[in-house]
Design an enzyme around this catalytic site. Structure first.
Site, PDB file in Angstrom:
ATOM      1  N   ARG A 131       0.839  -1.201   0.000  1.00 41.82           N
ATOM      2  CA  ARG A 131       0.000   0.000   0.000  1.00 41.82           C
ATOM      3  C   ARG A 131       0.873   1.250   0.000  1.00 41.82           C
ATOM      4  O   ARG A 131       1.917   1.287   0.672  1.00 41.82           O
ATOM      5  CB  ARG A 131      -0.877   0.038   1.259  1.00 41.82           C
ATOM      6  CG  ARG A 131      -2.171  -0.718   1.088  1.00 41.82           C
ATOM      7  CD  ARG A 131      -3.074  -0.025   0.061  1.00 41.82           C
ATOM      8  NE  ARG A 131      -4.256  -0.797  -0.276  1.00 41.82           N
ATOM      9  CZ  ARG A 131      -4.358  -1.667  -1.277  1.00 41.82           C
ATOM     10  NH1 ARG A 131      -3.312  -1.921  -2.048  1.00 41.82           N
ATOM     11  NH2 ARG A 131      -5.487  -2.286  -1.535  1.00 41.82           N
TER      12      ARG A 131
ATOM     13  N   GLU B  40      -2.642   8.196  -5.593  1.00 38.27           N
ATOM     14  CA  GLU B  40      -2.726   7.519  -6.892  1.00 38.27           C
ATOM     15  C   GLU B  40      -3.819   8.154  -7.733  1.00 38.27           C
ATOM     16  O   GLU B  40      -4.895   8.432  -7.178  1.00 38.27           O
ATOM     17  CB  GLU B  40      -3.028   6.015  -6.689  1.00 38.27           C
ATOM     18  CG  GLU B  40      -1.876   5.317  -5.985  1.00 38.27           C
ATOM     19  CD  GLU B  40      -2.106   3.811  -5.771  1.00 38.27           C
ATOM     20  OE1 GLU B  40      -3.089   3.263  -6.314  1.00 38.27           O
ATOM     21  OE2 GLU B  40      -1.306   3.190  -5.071  1.00 38.27           O
TER      22      GLU B  40
ATOM     23  N   HIS C  63       0.156   0.526  -9.854  1.00 41.74           N
ATOM     24  CA  HIS C  63      -0.710  -0.357  -9.044  1.00 41.74           C
ATOM     25  C   HIS C  63      -1.175  -1.569  -9.866  1.00 41.74           C
ATOM     26  O   HIS C  63      -2.377  -1.789 -10.057  1.00 41.74           O
ATOM     27  CB  HIS C  63      -1.912   0.424  -8.498  1.00 41.74           C
ATOM     28  CG  HIS C  63      -2.495  -0.192  -7.248  1.00 41.74           C
ATOM     29  ND1 HIS C  63      -3.000   0.552  -6.226  1.00 41.74           N
ATOM     30  CD2 HIS C  63      -2.661  -1.493  -6.850  1.00 41.74           C
ATOM     31  CE1 HIS C  63      -3.448  -0.244  -5.267  1.00 41.74           C
ATOM     32  NE2 HIS C  63      -3.251  -1.495  -5.625  1.00 41.74           N
TER      33      HIS C  63
HETATM   34  N1  NAD Z   1      -0.392  -4.061  -5.262  1.00 39.69           N
HETATM   35  C1  NAD Z   1      -1.541  -4.674  -5.346  1.00 39.69           C
HETATM   36  O1  NAD Z   1      -2.235  -4.582  -6.352  1.00 39.69           O
HETATM   37  C2  NAD Z   1      -2.008  -5.507  -4.209  1.00 39.69           C
HETATM   38  C3  NAD Z   1      -2.716  -6.684  -4.483  1.00 39.69           C
HETATM   39  C4  NAD Z   1      -3.161  -7.453  -3.402  1.00 39.69           C
HETATM   40  C5  NAD Z   1      -2.895  -7.049  -2.102  1.00 39.69           C
HETATM   41  N2  NAD Z   1      -2.226  -5.896  -1.890  1.00 39.69           N
HETATM   42  C6  NAD Z   1      -1.907  -5.462  -0.533  1.00 39.69           C
HETATM   43  O2  NAD Z   1      -0.918  -6.345   0.002  1.00 39.69           O
HETATM   44  C7  NAD Z   1      -0.986  -6.319   1.418  1.00 39.69           C
HETATM   45  C8  NAD Z   1      -0.872  -7.730   1.969  1.00 39.69           C
HETATM   46  O3  NAD Z   1      -1.965  -8.503   1.532  1.00 39.69           O
HETATM   47  P1  NAD Z   1      -2.191 -10.010   2.085  1.00 39.69           P
HETATM   48  O4  NAD Z   1      -3.291 -10.577   1.275  1.00 39.69           O
HETATM   49  O5  NAD Z   1      -0.905 -10.729   2.170  1.00 39.69           O
HETATM   50  O6  NAD Z   1      -2.728  -9.677   3.542  1.00 39.69           O
HETATM   51  P2  NAD Z   1      -2.697 -10.624   4.820  1.00 39.69           P
HETATM   52  O7  NAD Z   1      -3.695 -10.085   5.754  1.00 39.69           O
HETATM   53  O8  NAD Z   1      -2.779 -12.057   4.429  1.00 39.69           O
HETATM   54  O9  NAD Z   1      -1.247 -10.365   5.435  1.00 39.69           O
HETATM   55  C9  NAD Z   1      -0.861  -9.171   6.058  1.00 39.69           C
HETATM   56  C10 NAD Z   1       0.149  -9.530   7.130  1.00 39.69           C
HETATM   57  O10 NAD Z   1       0.628  -8.303   7.689  1.00 39.69           O
HETATM   58  C11 NAD Z   1       0.830  -8.537   9.067  1.00 39.69           C
HETATM   59  N3  NAD Z   1       0.890  -7.264   9.761  1.00 39.69           N
HETATM   60  C12 NAD Z   1      -0.128  -6.448  10.144  1.00 39.69           C
HETATM   61  N4  NAD Z   1       0.352  -5.340  10.754  1.00 39.69           N
HETATM   62  C13 NAD Z   1       1.695  -5.476  10.753  1.00 39.69           C
HETATM   63  C14 NAD Z   1       2.751  -4.654  11.234  1.00 39.69           C
HETATM   64  N5  NAD Z   1       2.504  -3.497  11.859  1.00 39.69           N
HETATM   65  N6  NAD Z   1       4.014  -5.084  11.049  1.00 39.69           N
HETATM   66  C15 NAD Z   1       4.268  -6.254  10.419  1.00 39.69           C
HETATM   67  N7  NAD Z   1       3.313  -7.090   9.969  1.00 39.69           N
HETATM   68  C16 NAD Z   1       2.040  -6.690  10.122  1.00 39.69           C
HETATM   69  C17 NAD Z   1      -0.332  -9.418   9.477  1.00 39.69           C
HETATM   70  O11 NAD Z   1      -0.041 -10.133  10.661  1.00 39.69           O
HETATM   71  C18 NAD Z   1      -0.452 -10.339   8.279  1.00 39.69           C
HETATM   72  O12 NAD Z   1       0.276 -11.536   8.469  1.00 39.69           O
HETATM   73  C19 NAD Z   1      -2.264  -5.578   1.753  1.00 39.69           C
HETATM   74  O13 NAD Z   1      -1.939  -4.245   2.073  1.00 39.69           O
HETATM   75  C20 NAD Z   1      -3.036  -5.592   0.462  1.00 39.69           C
HETATM   76  O14 NAD Z   1      -3.924  -4.523   0.370  1.00 39.69           O
HETATM   77  C21 NAD Z   1      -1.772  -5.119  -2.905  1.00 39.69           C
HETATM   78  O1  2HG Z   2      -7.961  -3.395  -7.882  1.00 38.65           O
HETATM   79  C1  2HG Z   2      -6.756  -3.501  -8.046  1.00 38.65           C
HETATM   80  O2  2HG Z   2      -6.225  -3.720  -9.133  1.00 38.65           O
HETATM   81  C2  2HG Z   2      -5.813  -3.417  -6.840  1.00 38.65           C
HETATM   82  C3  2HG Z   2      -6.107  -4.468  -5.831  1.00 38.65           C
HETATM   83  C4  2HG Z   2      -5.152  -4.530  -4.680  1.00 38.65           C
HETATM   84  O3  2HG Z   2      -4.595  -3.340  -4.333  1.00 38.65           O
HETATM   85  C5  2HG Z   2      -5.812  -5.180  -3.509  1.00 38.65           C
HETATM   86  O4  2HG Z   2      -5.733  -4.671  -2.399  1.00 38.65           O
HETATM   87  O5  2HG Z   2      -6.413  -6.225  -3.714  1.00 38.65           O
END
Ligand code: NAD
Ligand code: 2HG
Length: 526
Positions: free
Chosen positions: A230, A259, A278
């Site tokens: 994020r 963004e 993104h």
């Molecule tokens: N770039 C993209 O398009 C995209 C796509 C999917 C997910 N994401 C983002 O990726 C991130 C992770 O997603 P996920 O599905 O693995 O989530 P998830 O909930 O499975 O994992 C997140 C992890 O972060 C840990 N956590 C929470 N607070 C913390 C802290 N202060 N310090 C260290 N660890 C901490 C939690 O314990 C958990 O294990 C999210 O922010 C999600 O929005 C981005």
């Molecule tokens: O919609 C998207 O492409 C971004 C999704 C991603 O940031 C998520 O948190 O799942």
């Protein structure tokens, strides 16, 4: 027919599912004020990361039942505002895990081998082999911040590439980390030792600006950072400065504090900074996964079924719900009944779960009881999403007790409420066919099914009193469907429960209270 607004690009597979039950309008790129203007007509809203569902949008969304986020992060939705308004917010927690993890790995390798700049160079007619000498990831240390779904998959791939793995995640056990092949360390150590740092955490107050100037100062000049989680977790100005001054070797970012990114010092950087718009979740496979996952949940909620990945209600998974559904109805009915006996302004609710009910997850039952309790005050505005919040805001103290000994029924529920009409209690159970029965009122044993119009009296058990109530109701043309008396001792106190075919006309309750021996009387509509 329900109406669904799809305000970000969603795969057709999702639209097809929604179209089975609703009129679907796809309107992407709406300005904020336009969204506020049109949202009142919609029952559901489906978004990705572009649409910002602010408090203002939610306040205008008078009909909205569900917001579906086709992805993981719901930080573009004001979830507390949605909860307050009784709107379910659902996401797709796993649909894009692999896509995001692979994007992080792709960025790490692209950064190590300057692939974007090398590509641009060749396409511009150059052949600069010396300029693009890279580094290997093999035997390097990868520091993973956040060892959840995406972090764990990154760990598995990185391990296969021969990397050493460190991880920081305060919510993961050492055993789990070791199972994934990571050594859990504190953040300071991860910053100091990692050659690559990849972020896979949510944006929270604790993680905002986690990577700031102070953190960057602890890293090695060879460290490279990847952020596919994020925007806002990295202080972008401090990062640009650190790369420029050679304090770290580079960074690859997919997400930004604002963004689209627009003007930023990061855009002025050379091959050591790679930026993507993104794209973490942007694979054909992930978009189909999240679209189907979220569209199915919207369809189910519009059909009155539960959502499997609601972020703002307890996990009412279909199998759990199927089992609990009769008990949820029981809890709601008893909550509604006891609130009318206790009068408005209920101060406290004691939820006592007995028998097999005491062995289940009690949260949905307590919520259902609160939903019933608040129904008289809030009517259709109260639902499973906002019942707890509404009760909390009204200062209703909820006490939960349990006793798993089985008595007359497999499971029964006892509610005690203290309100402006004093303290009252009701107990109810399910018969074999799932029919609700009220088995106790204010500790007097009875056995009646709840009906739409009911009359309860507390009276002295004496000859003639039942006849007098019957005649009185008859004189007001109120038909009695059934009647039952519950008492503990002969000629002591007793309760009378009457099911009526019609609502009690105004003034009748006052006449009932005048009958000698009647101590109290309550009308109830269920
Ligand atoms: N770039 C993209 O398009 C995209 C796509 C999917 C997910 N994401 C983002 O990726 C991130 C992770 O997603 P996920 O599905 O693995 O989530 P998830 O909930 O499975 O994992 C997140 C992890 O972060 C840990 N956590 C929470 N607070 C913390 C802290 N202060 N310090 C260290 N660890 C901490 C939690 O314990 C958990 O294990 C999210 O922010 C999600 O929005 C981005
Ligand atoms: O919609 C998207 O492409 C971004 C999704 C991603 O940031 C998520 O948190 O799942």
């Amino acid at each position: 027919m329900s109406k669904v607004l799809v305000s970000d690009p969603i795969d057709q597979a999702g639209i097809d599912i929604l179209s089975q039950v609703a009129q679907v309008d796809v309107k992407t790129g709406l300005p904020a004020e336009e969204l506020v203007r049109i949202i009142p007509e919609y029952d559901a809203l489906m978004i990705r990361s572009e649409t910002r569902v602010t408090q203002e949008v939610i306040a205008a969304a008078k009909q909205l039942k569900i917001i579906g986020r086709a992805g993981v992060g719901v930080d573009n939705v004001d979830v507390p505002a949605a909860t307050r308004q009784g709107i379910v917010v659902v996401n797709s927690p796993e649909g894009n895990t692999i896509a995001a993890a692979e994007h992080a790995i792709a960025l790490m390798l692209a950064l190590s081998r300057s692939i974007p700049d090398a590509n641009t160079s060749v396409k511009s007619g150059k052949w600069e082999r010396k300029k693009f000498v890279g580094t290997e990831v093999y035997k390097k240390t990868l520091g993973i911040v956040g060892l959840g779904k995406i972090g764990s998959h990154v760990a598995a791939v990185a391990k296969a590439m021969g990397m050493k793995l460190l991880a920081f995640d305060p919510f993961i056990s050492t055993e789990r980390a070791e199972h994934i092949g990571c050594r859990l360390v504190d953040l300071d150590m991860l910053f100091r030792e990692a050659d690559y740092i990849t972020l896979h955490i949510p944006k929270t107050p604790e993680t905002t600006n986690l990577i700031n100037a102070e953190a960057l100062a602890k890293m090695k000049p060879t460290t490279r950072i990847i952020n596919c989680a994020r925007g806002g977790i990295i202080d972008e100005a401090a990062l640009a400065e650190a790369v420029k001054e050679g304090k770290i070797a580079g960074a690859a970012l997919d997400v930004f504090a604002k963004e689209p990114l627009g003007e930023s010092p990061l855009c002025q950087m050379g091959k050591d900074v790679i930026l993507t718009p993104h794209l973490g979740a942007s694979t054909a496979e992930a978009q189909v996964n999240v679209a189907i996952d979220v569209a199915e949940q919207i369809r189910d909620v519009l059909l009155g079924l539960p959502a499997r990945s609601a972020v703002n209600i307890p996990g009412l998974y279909p199998d759990v719900l199927e089992k609990l559904k009769p008990y949820l109805r029981l809890a709601e009915t008893l909550g509604n009944l006891v609130s009318q006996l206790a009068g408005g302004r209920v101060e406290s609710l004691n939820v006592h779960l007995q028998g097999e009910l005491a062995t289940n997850d009690s949260k949905p039952i307590v919520i259902a009881a609160l939903k019933g309790l608040l129904y008289q005050a809030l009517r259709e505005r109260v639902n499973y999403v906002n019942a707890s919040i509404e009760a909390k805001e009204r200062g209703i103290r909820v006490i939960e007790t349990r006793d798993n000994a089985v008595r007359d029924y497999a499971g029964s529920l006892h509610l005690e409420a203290k309100g402006s009409l004093g303290e009252h209690s009701v107990t109810g159970a399910l018969l074999g066919d799932g029919e609700i029965h009220i088995t106790d009122i204010n500790d007097f044993p009875i056995n009646v099914p709840p009906t739409h119009h009911m009359l309860f009296t507390l009276h002295r058990d004496m000859p003639g009193i039942i006849g007098k109530i019957g005649s009185l109701l008859g004189s007001f043309n109120v038909n009695i469907a059934s009647m039952q008396v519950g008492r503990k001792i002969v000629r002591g106190d007793a309760v009378m429960v009457l099911s009526l075919d019609d609502p009690l006309p105004e003034g009748v309750l006052t006449e009932i209270l005048k009958v000698p021996g009647i101590r109290d009387a309550y009308t109830v509509t269920l």
